[in-house]
Structures are given as C-alpha cells and as structure tokens.
Write an enzyme that holds these catalytic residues in place. Structure first.
Site, short mmCIF file in Angstrom:
data_model
loop_
_atom_site.label_atom_id
_atom_site.label_comp_id
_atom_site.label_asym_id
_atom_site.label_seq_id
_atom_site.Cartn_x
_atom_site.Cartn_y
_atom_site.Cartn_z
N PHE A 400 78.18 -19.05 95.29
CA PHE A 400 78.27 -19.21 96.75
C PHE A 400 78.16 -20.67 97.22
O PHE A 400 77.99 -21.56 96.40
CB PHE A 400 77.36 -18.25 97.51
CG PHE A 400 75.86 -18.32 97.26
CD1 PHE A 400 75.24 -19.44 96.75
CD2 PHE A 400 75.08 -17.22 97.59
CE1 PHE A 400 73.88 -19.47 96.57
CE2 PHE A 400 73.70 -17.25 97.42
CZ PHE A 400 73.12 -18.36 96.90
N GLU A 401 78.35 -20.86 98.50
CA GLU A 401 78.39 -22.21 99.11
C GLU A 401 79.54 -23.04 98.52
O GLU A 401 79.41 -24.24 98.34
CB GLU A 401 77.06 -22.96 98.93
CG GLU A 401 75.84 -22.17 99.36
CD GLU A 401 75.38 -22.46 100.77
OE1 GLU A 401 75.88 -23.41 101.40
OE2 GLU A 401 74.52 -21.71 101.25
N GLY A 402 80.64 -22.39 98.21
CA GLY A 402 81.74 -23.06 97.52
C GLY A 402 81.47 -22.94 96.04
O GLY A 402 80.43 -23.41 95.57
#
Lengths: 590, 255
Positions: A400-402
């Site tokens: 997550f978060e890229g």
C-alpha cells in the site's frame, strides 16, 4: 518546536551529488527534550495498545474507536493540524517519532495511519476554512474516524484510472457512484475522502460523510495480516454530496492524492523503524534465553550475524528517516503553520526521499521480521509468540501507499525530472564524472580509520548512481520511463546510497561529539556500507549490461571496478559486536 | 495549597546493571534514565490534590544537569514550576546528602505539603523523605496509600500501609511531609499539549550550598555470587522435614 540549527537546508536529492555538511543532517541524537517526552508518551500509549492486541484482532471496533479517542486526548492525532482547528501544529519530527512508536502495533498503526495521515491531512491541506472548522476538531480528538478511498478493484497503482463517477447537479452538488476497495477503517469510519471523476473525466476529491444516503460498506476482507484493522469495500450508490464537500478543485484530485501519498510514504517509513526496533528486542531477548547444545543461541555466530545485520539495517533506516524529517522541518522553519501551501511544497521537495523511505522502510522491516521468525525457530512459526503475527502484519507495507515497484520507478523518475527542470545539477555532475572516469587515475590516499573508509565508499556509491542514471538518460532520452527494469536498478543504487550516506553521517556526528555508543554506531554504519557496496556493484553490472554491449560495456565495467575499489570490512566482527550489544541490552542498542 | 513533590531520576528498570569501575555505583554513563516510580505516584497524588483543592505543585529535585529530563517530564504532566539543586556531586548521592540539598532550597518556600516517593528504585533506603521532614521541621508519615485533606485545610488524614494487609489511619496537622506508596493511583501520561506547555514553565536552578554530605557512603557494590550447592536429606518424610527445619534454623539461619 523545531529541529535546531539546520542553517541552509539542502534541496531534495542533493545528497546524490555531494556530501552534505554535517550540521544540515538531523539525527535521533539531536532530538529535543520535547521530542523525547513525546516519544515517551507515544511509547506508553503504544504499550497500552499492545496489551489489547488479542481483543483488537477480534475486530472489536468499539475498542479501536476508544483507543483512537485516547490517542486524541493525548494529542497524538494533533501534530499536523493548526491550533485554530484544535491541533498542536508540531514539527514533522514529532509526527515521525509518534509514527515510530505506533509502528510497533501493526493493526492499530494502520488504523492510526489511515486516520491521521490519509483523512486528516487532505482536509488540512486542501480543505476550505469552513471544511476545516467543520471536520478537523472532531478528527483531532478521535471522536470521528476518517478513511481514504482511492483504490478500486480495477485501479490500484493506476489510481487515476478510477471508475467512480461524480455527476454534477444543477444546484452545484454531485451525485457519486462507484465502489472503492481495500479501504482501511472502511467498516467503522464516519468520514471518507473519496476520489471520483466528475463528468467521467475530471479526477476529483470529495469529503463524504458516512451518514449521506447511499454510502455503505461491504464485508471485512479476510487478510493475511492486520486482523485488528478494518478493511472493506466502500460502496457509493447515488450519493448526493453537497458542493461544500468538494475537496480542492474539480479535476485536481491527483494533487490531493499524490501529495497525501508523499506524506503517507514518509510516515510509513518512520513507522517501520518502530517495528524493526521492537523485533530486534524480541530476537535479542529470545536468543539470550533460548538454549541449545547447552548454551544460549545468542552465543552462536550464525545467530549473531543475523541480529547484527538487523541492527545495522535498522540503524541506516532510522538515520534516513531522521535526516529526511530534518530536511522537511528545516524547510518549514519560520513558516506559518497555517500555510498549507508551504507544507505541500516541502513535501514535494523531498518526495524522492519519501519514496526511498517507503521502499527501504517496508523492505528493511520485512527482512528484519523474517529473521525474527527464523531466530525464534519453531516458536517463530506458531502463534504463541508474536513473531509470526509481525511477519504477516508487515507484508502489506510493500503494497500500500504506492507499491514498492511504483515507488522504485518514481525515485529515479523524479530525480531526472528535477534535473531537467534545473532543480538538481545532476546532468553536469554526470558529465563531470564521465570525464573523470576517462582520465588516468591517481593513487588515492588511504582513508583514516573505518568510518572514513566508509565515507569514502559512500562517495563512490554516489558516482555509481550518477553513472547509471547518466547512461540511462543518454541511452533512452524521453523514453526512459518505459525502461522499468533499469529504473528499478537505479532506484536500488540510489536507496542504498542515501541509506549508507545517512548512516555514515550520523555515526561521524556521534564520533565527533564523543558520545558513548559512538563506537557501536560506527560499527553499524560500516556494516551497512559493506553490504551496500556488494549490492550496488551487482546492481550496476546488471544495469550496464542492459544498456551497453561489447567494448562499451567492458569500458563501463572497468569504470565501475575503478569506482568500487572498496576493501571489504570485517563484517563478521562488526555484526558480532552489534549483536552482543543488542543481546546485553535486550533491545535495539542504538 | 502549595505542594512540593520531590523527584529522583534513576536508571531505567530494564537497563543491564553492571558495577562501575569504582565499584561504588552502577555504570551509568551511557544509561537511559527515568523518573523513580514511587515519585511518579507522589506527583500524581499531588496533581489530584491540586485538582480537588487548588493551589500549586512545585517539583523539587537534586542532582546533576541530566535530571532536567525528569523535571521536564513532571512539568509536562502538570506540575507548575520546579526547583533544581544542581550539582554533579549529587549524582548517586545518599539520602542524607539529597535531603540536605533539598531542604536548603525548599525551606523558604513554606510548603503546606511535601510529598516524596516511599523509596528510590536504585538505593531503596526509604530515607530521603523522613530525613527531609526532620530538616524542614515537619511532621511526617510514611507508606501512604490515601490522602484526605480536611475541608478547612487545617489538617489531614492519611492511610498508612502496615504489615500483613493491615492499614492505619493517622490524623496529622499541616504542613506535613508524606512518603507515598507506589500503585495508589492511576498515573497519567504527559499529553502533547502538556509537553509543549512545559517549555514555558519555570525551572529555578540553584547551586548546591557547600559540599554534599558524606554522612552515608556506599563502600562497595558487587553482583551477588551465584552458588548452586544442593544437599539431599535422606530419611522418611517426617524425619527429613524435621532435619530440614533444623538446618534452616541452625545453619542457614533463615527461620
């Protein structure tokens, strides 16, 4: 509160071109008394949360909400919010310190991150005064809980490919339709930051209250880890959103999404330090008490090598996190905390560093937790010990978060963009290096001591990074962004360089101050540099082989050999010392 | 009501203890420190009394510069101001020296109530409070579980812990000094707001008047030696039990 004495703040990525002056580098040792007190409060609260782990894993959202309110009471949700909206407007170092503590409790850390970073921050940065007045005070106290809805089943990394729609109505309001996936805090949040396309094309952010008609959430996902955090789909069915709840401008949703991610990545990096430190303590204590062949396994070299390596990598990560927060705070020094634009600019300036922290943090933590399981042996594989839960909980950090893959493309991509824009003198530095490599080499003076040798090696890492990025720009020009493998190789070299540079700078500062424990810091830095030298050499070879062949490849490789004439350190001895210190202390020793 | 709370900084509980080279104290030059736990309860009690009765809470501490860490922490938790008797000679000092240093700095303040922890986590003599009471000319009561101040503020009743689960209520006049037992209340954390507010609170630093008292000194500090002598007692169970009691009484002298 500000991180002290950062005079002229180096610009983002500048460390790749030359060594930064020592006084511009913030380190944990330079934390103020207030930072330490904040850390203590955050750690006490973290211990309290950790005591509720089992109950949280039953998905007791009432308890989760209660703990968020408790965090609110202590001020742990208030760091990024101006006082006018109920916050404390503290520096980012305070926020990083808090994230580092809470990072030890996986599920609640995710809950906290989604709330404090992904819900509070967009409103704080892009909200109108009225929106801030309306939503921030109760988010800061934890009475209302926020969530961030960007991903969809068909658009994860390709966030702008979202299918959710917002239809403009005659009265200025919008009607939203769509389904968002993998939403942290989805099941119980009161407030959602939702991204949807106005008229099917203009990517836009909205503040959607759970109470709006047509908002519903799906079933809890069955996840590998983080069982104590809520992850659900969020379904929007003809949800009428008033014009007042448009966040930012129509068609500017990408600004909201990407800036929030810049901060989220930095905070994720900061939080992984806490998890890694905690796991080192678990490993050290277990290795001290577990006896095989009549002695504690901590006395065996194979185990020492693992614990020592965990310490060295965590040290480098922690050094990078503090250095980066020092850069951000340095840029913001003297800026009115109400000036959201300045904060955005600061986060954007250090977006490369934030992506580095995201990748390095999640992967360092992953490897540390993997070794933690291994050191626990059979006990690492069963639920009686927390090692297996940490391992599962941390896995999503790489996603997550890229994803780390997206961030790896961004790191050199953003550096090149900064170079082309003239914000970073990368191109002249790469040209100069090329001339230097073609010129006959003189004998360099032998560095004085292991730390100076490590510093000299880092200087070479920089040059290798420049050589790889320079050749990539030359080879692919405008089409560099299509070369994902080469970009990822470049990212790996750049990450290792920033980590090694930050670790060495911190260890040198400790040595210069004559602080106790400076020797151990030097060991950690030297051990990290030793590993980085080998990784960088292998990665650079792969990168050159992808871009050149025949004589040119041979010339490049000869240049690489000239640069990386690094005498290996005795990493066995270094890691033994680091491990012995961790075992004696029963904790991360630095 | 004007309350003083005396606070000591001690090495953190999980710090691996090793005697220093001098063998008169533990090696603490690279240690991490924390607030002595019984003192934390004393501070909490003072803050609760202030919430009920109003007034001021003043932190008093004696030691080298590093103790400002626990002074700040106490201010962050809600104390109003602090007095720091600063001297390197007071690091690892005994109760006599600390009480003398504190008394000199505190006597002109005319406190209504002085609270200390029952004892320190490091030396554990439990004497600083009572010696300080003597030096300040105050009545004192020790091992206090509960503090109940009279409505007119003239005196107080305190609950003392005795042996074997017995307690004792004592009525006493004010001003007075109490040594507080650990665990009598729920400690609060310093809130971030409190931490930032503490920056603006006054810490009055005073030098040590004269030299630190040497009335009490640690002559030698050593790690207990581990021995693993095991003795088996033969015979039937009643005989062996009798013999065991005799050995415990006459040889080990623990009965």
């Amino acid at each position: 509160m500000t991180t002290t004495a950062i005079e002229t703040v180096p610009r983002g990525g500048e460390w790749l071109l030359e060594a930064a002056p020592q006084e511009t580098i913030f380190t944990p040792e330079r934390m103020t008394e207030e930072h330490r007190l904040i850390q203590q409060t955050a750690q006490e609260f973290t211990n309290e949360v950790a005591g509720h782990t089992e109950q949280l894993e039953t998905k007791d959202w009432d308890l989760t909400r209660e703990l968020l309110r408790r965090a609110g009471e202590l001020g742990l949700l208030a760091t990024d919010v101006p006082e006018a909206y109920g916050g404390l407007a503290l520096d980012k170092a305070s926020a990083a310190v808090i994230a580092g503590c809470l990072g030890q409790c996986g599920s609640f850390s995710a809950t906290y991150g989604a709330h404090a970073n992904l819900a509070i921050l967009p409103i704080r940065m892009f909200g109108t005064d009225e929106q801030k007045q309306r939503y921030l005070p109760s988010l800061v106290t934890g009475e209302t809980v926020g969530a961030y809805c960007l991903s969809e089943a068909g658009s994860g990394s390709d966030a702008l490919g979202a299918k959710a729609r917002a239809a403009r109505q005659a009265d200025g309001s919008f009607v939203l339709n769509g389904e968002k996936m993998w939403i942290t805090n989805g099941g119980f949040a009161d407030l959602y930051i939702v991204f949807a396309k106005v008229d099917g094309e203009h990517f836009t952010a909205f503040i959607v209250e759970r109470g709006f008609d047509g908002v519903s959430t799906g079933k809890e996902e069955h996840k590998m880890g983080l069982h104590g955090s809520s992850t659900t789909p969020v379904v929007l069915q003809d949800v009428r959103v008033p014009a007042d709840n448009l966040l930012g401008e129509v068609g500017k949703g990408h600004k909201v999404a990407f800036n929030v991610l810049n901060y989220g990545r930095f905070k994720l990096g900061a939080s992984t330090v806490g998890g890694a430190r905690g796991a080192i303590g678990e490993s050290a204590r277990y290795a001290a008490s577990r006896r095989q062949f009549g002695q504690p396994i901590a006395s065996f070299g194979a185990v020492k090598h693992k614990i020592g390596g965990m310490v060295a990598r965590t040290y480098a990560l922690e050094s990078m996190v503090f250095r980066t927060v020092g850069l951000i705070d340095g840029t913001l020094e003297g800026v009115d905390p109400g000036d959201g634009g300045a904060i955005l600019r600061a986060l954007e300036e250090y977006a490369v560093e934030s992506s580095i922290l995201k990748v390095a943090g999640s992967e360092t933590l992953h490897d540390v937790l993997d070794e933690n399981v291994q050191i626990h042996g059979g006990n690492g594989f069963v639920r009686d010990y927390p090692a297996e839960r940490h391992y599962r909980d941390s896995r999503v950090n790489r996603i997550f978060e890229g994803t780390n893959e997206i961030n790896r493309l961004l790191i050199p991509g953003m550096l090149v963009k900064r170079a082309v824009k003239g914000d970073l003198a990368l191109i002249p530095a790469a040209k100069k290096l090329q001339d230097e490599l073609l010129a006959p080499s003189g004998a360099a003076a032998a560095p004085d001591g292991p730390l100076e040798a490590a510093a000299a090696a880092v200087g070479m890492f920089r040059k290798v990074g420049l050589a790889v990025i320079g050749l990539a720009m030359q080879t692919y020009g405008q089409k560099l962004s299509e070369q994902q493998e080469v970009l990822s190789f470049a990212a790996d070299i750049v990450i290792d360089t920033y980590a090694a540079d930050s670790a060495v700078a911190r260890a040198r500062a400790a040595a210069a101050s004559g602080a106790t424990g400076a020797d151990l810091q030097a060991d950690a830095a030297a051990s990290y540099v030793d590993g980085a030298a080998m990784r960088i050499e292998a990665t650079a070879r792969s990168a050159f082989a992808a871009m050149a062949e025949g004589d040119e490849l041979r010339t490049r490789l000869a240049g690489l050999r000239r640069l990386l004439k690094v005498t290996p350190a005795n990493d066995v001895r270094l890691r033994r010392r680091l491990s012995d210190a961790a075992v004696e202390r029963g904790a991360y020793p630095l | 009501m004007k309350t003083a709370v005396c606070i000591k900084q001690v090495v953190t509980r999980d710090w691996p203890l090793r005697p220093a080279e001098s063998a008169t104290w533990v090696r603490d030059d690279d240690a991490s420190f924390e607030m002595n736990e019984p003192d934390a309860y004393a501070l909490e009690e003072a803050l609760r009394l202030k919430e009920r009765h109003g007034g001021e809470v003043v932190v008093c501490s004696a030691g080298p510069a590093r103790i400002s860490q626990v002074i700040r922490e106490a201010l962050a938790r809600g104390a109003d101001r602090a007095i720091h008797v600063e001297s390197d000679a007071l690091s690892a000092a005994g109760a006599d020296a600390v009480a003398a240093a504190l008394a000199a700095a505190m006597q002109d303040e005319s406190f209504d109530l002085v609270l200390t922890g029952l004892q320190s986590d490091d030396q554990g003599f439990g004497q600083t409070g009572v010696v300080l009471a003597e030096r300040l000319g105050l009545p004192h009561a020790t091992i206090i579980m509960e503090v109940d101040i009279a409505a007119d503020g003239a005196g107080l009743r305190v609950k003392r812990e005795l042996e074997s689960g017995w307690f004792q209520w004592v009525a006493m006049p004010l001003p007075a000094l109490l040594t507080i037992q650990s665990g009598i209340n729920q400690l609060r954390y310093a809130t971030l707001r409190g931490i930032m507010a503490a920056k603006r609170k006054e810490i009055r630093t005073v030098p040590l008047d004269g030299v630190a008292s040497q009335g009490q000194r640690i002559l030698e500090l050593y790690v207990p030696e581990k021995t693993s002598a095991t003795r088996f007692i033969d015979g039937s169970a009643p005989e062996a039990a009798r013999e065991l009691v005799r050995l415990l009484r006459e040889e080990a002298r623990v009965l």
